[in-house]
Design a protein around this motif. Structure first.
Motif, PDB file in Angstrom:
ATOM      1  N   HIS A  34      18.583  58.264 162.365  1.00 34.33           N
ATOM      2  CA  HIS A  34      18.377  57.696 163.700  1.00 34.33           C
ATOM      3  C   HIS A  34      19.627  57.920 164.523  1.00 34.33           C
ATOM      4  O   HIS A  34      20.562  58.573 164.068  1.00 34.33           O
ATOM      5  N   HIS A  36      21.900  55.747 166.042  1.00 36.26           N
ATOM      6  CA  HIS A  36      22.989  54.784 166.231  1.00 36.26           C
ATOM      7  C   HIS A  36      24.359  55.406 165.982  1.00 36.26           C
ATOM      8  O   HIS A  36      24.520  56.310 165.161  1.00 36.26           O
ATOM      9  N   ASP A  38      27.022  54.776 164.421  1.00 35.69           N
ATOM     10  CA  ASP A  38      27.626  54.928 163.097  1.00 35.69           C
ATOM     11  C   ASP A  38      26.925  55.986 162.250  1.00 35.69           C
ATOM     12  O   ASP A  38      27.324  56.233 161.109  1.00 35.69           O
ATOM     13  N   HIS A  39      25.909  56.619 162.798  1.00 33.91           N
ATOM     14  CA  HIS A  39      25.197  57.682 162.072  1.00 33.91           C
ATOM     15  C   HIS A  39      25.390  59.044 162.724  1.00 33.91           C
ATOM     16  O   HIS A  39      25.064  60.065 162.133  1.00 33.91           O
ATOM     17  N   HIS A 115      13.912  49.332 162.448  1.00 32.10           N
ATOM     18  CA  HIS A 115      15.336  49.213 162.775  1.00 32.10           C
ATOM     19  C   HIS A 115      15.566  49.865 164.136  1.00 32.10           C
ATOM     20  O   HIS A 115      16.284  49.355 164.981  1.00 32.10           O
ATOM     21  N   ASP A 134      18.975  53.169 157.874  1.00 32.77           N
ATOM     22  CA  ASP A 134      19.066  51.712 158.030  1.00 32.77           C
ATOM     23  C   ASP A 134      17.693  51.043 157.935  1.00 32.77           C
ATOM     24  O   ASP A 134      17.492  49.918 158.388  1.00 32.77           O
TER      25      ASP A 134
HETATM   26 ZN   LIG Z   1      21.288  51.749 162.827  1.00 28.90          ZN
END
Ligand SMILES: [Zn+2]
Length: 259
Positions: A34, A36, A38-39, A115, A134
């Motif tokens: 996804h 976000h 942190d990814h 999520h 996540d």
């Molecule tokens: Zn996430």
């Protein structure tokens, strides 16, 4: 490569690959579970180093390709340190797609929203491995998902995948053996616990502001109240909405409610 970690993880990831006899320049395909921060923190850099293609679900594309848009719509406190650059998505994937990895191996895409709308999980059938990003909430941890029923449906979908022997989730250490399915069951049980906690607090004081409801629920769950960020407030609000729709039935028994 599945997800790229945060901007400051370049050395950790690069060195690890070198230890395994590989290197960042060899990355051929980077699949984003996804969008976000942190990814996708290193995605632009890895793409630059390796010339790899970047794959993601259509619903995540715009937040990967325009991090300012993501920050406007989901301003997390650590956003700026986690990701510095947007990345173009080259390949849009959907549920059921098979990504050819060469040598007769492939990775299967499962759409596992909840999520986030376009969250995907990846199954590597030849090794019984699942990469879930996540999508699987951590029992006892901070609940972070935008939609309760959709998250539950995704967990049920993952549980139905046969023959899994290893789980690589962004929130857990690698998990092996029968603990893989146990982890999913624990996530479902935990979501039910949060749901009941929200129902209880909401019954005591039905018109509580979102922030206050979140603080009370976190306290009930034994989670420090200073972790009540806006994204957690969103989760608790999603539970409040779900409480109005579940008619007191266990989440796992609900097939769908307006989704
Ligand atoms: Zn996430």
């Amino acid at each position: 490569m599945v997800d790229s970690g945060i901007a400051s993880a370049r050395e950790i990831i690069g060195n690890y690959l070198v230890e395994t006899g590989r290197g960042l320049p060899e990355v051929n395909l980077l699949v984003q579970t996804h969008s976000h921060a942190d990814h996708i923190g290193l995605s632009a850099e890895i793409k630059k180093i390796s010339g790899c293609r970047v794959a993601a679900h259509m619903a995540e594309k715009s937040w990967i390709e325009d991090i300012e848009e993501q920050y406007r719509q989901r301003p997390t406190p650590t956003f700026r340190s986690y990701v510095h650059y947007s990345t173009k998505v080259d390949l849009v994937v959907k549920d059921g797609d098979l990504l050819d990895l060469g040598d007769g191996k492939s990775l299967k895409v499962l759409h596992t929203p909840g999520h986030s709308t376009g969250s995907i999980s990846l199954v590597f059938p030849s090794d019984g491995a699942l990469f879930s990003g996540d999508a699987i909430p951590v029992a006892g941890g901070l609940p972070i998902y935008a939609d309760v029923f959709v998250t539950v449906q995704s967990l049920k979908k993952l549980k139905a995948v046969k023959g899994l022997q290893a789980l690589f989730s962004s929130w857990h250490d690698p998990i092996q053996g029968e603990k893989v399915y146990q982890t999913m069951d624990e996530a479902l049980a935990y979501m039910q616990k949060v749901q009941e906690m929200v129902r209880q607090e909401n019954a005591k004081a039905p018109s509580l502001a979102s922030q206050e409801l979140t603080l009370r629920v976190l306290k009930g769950l034994g989670i420090p109240e200073n972790l009540a960020s806006p994204i957690v407030v969103t989760t608790i609000e999603a539970h409040r909405k779900a409480c109005q729709m579940d008619e007191g039935r266990p989440l796992i028994e609900l097939e769908s409610l307006g989704h």
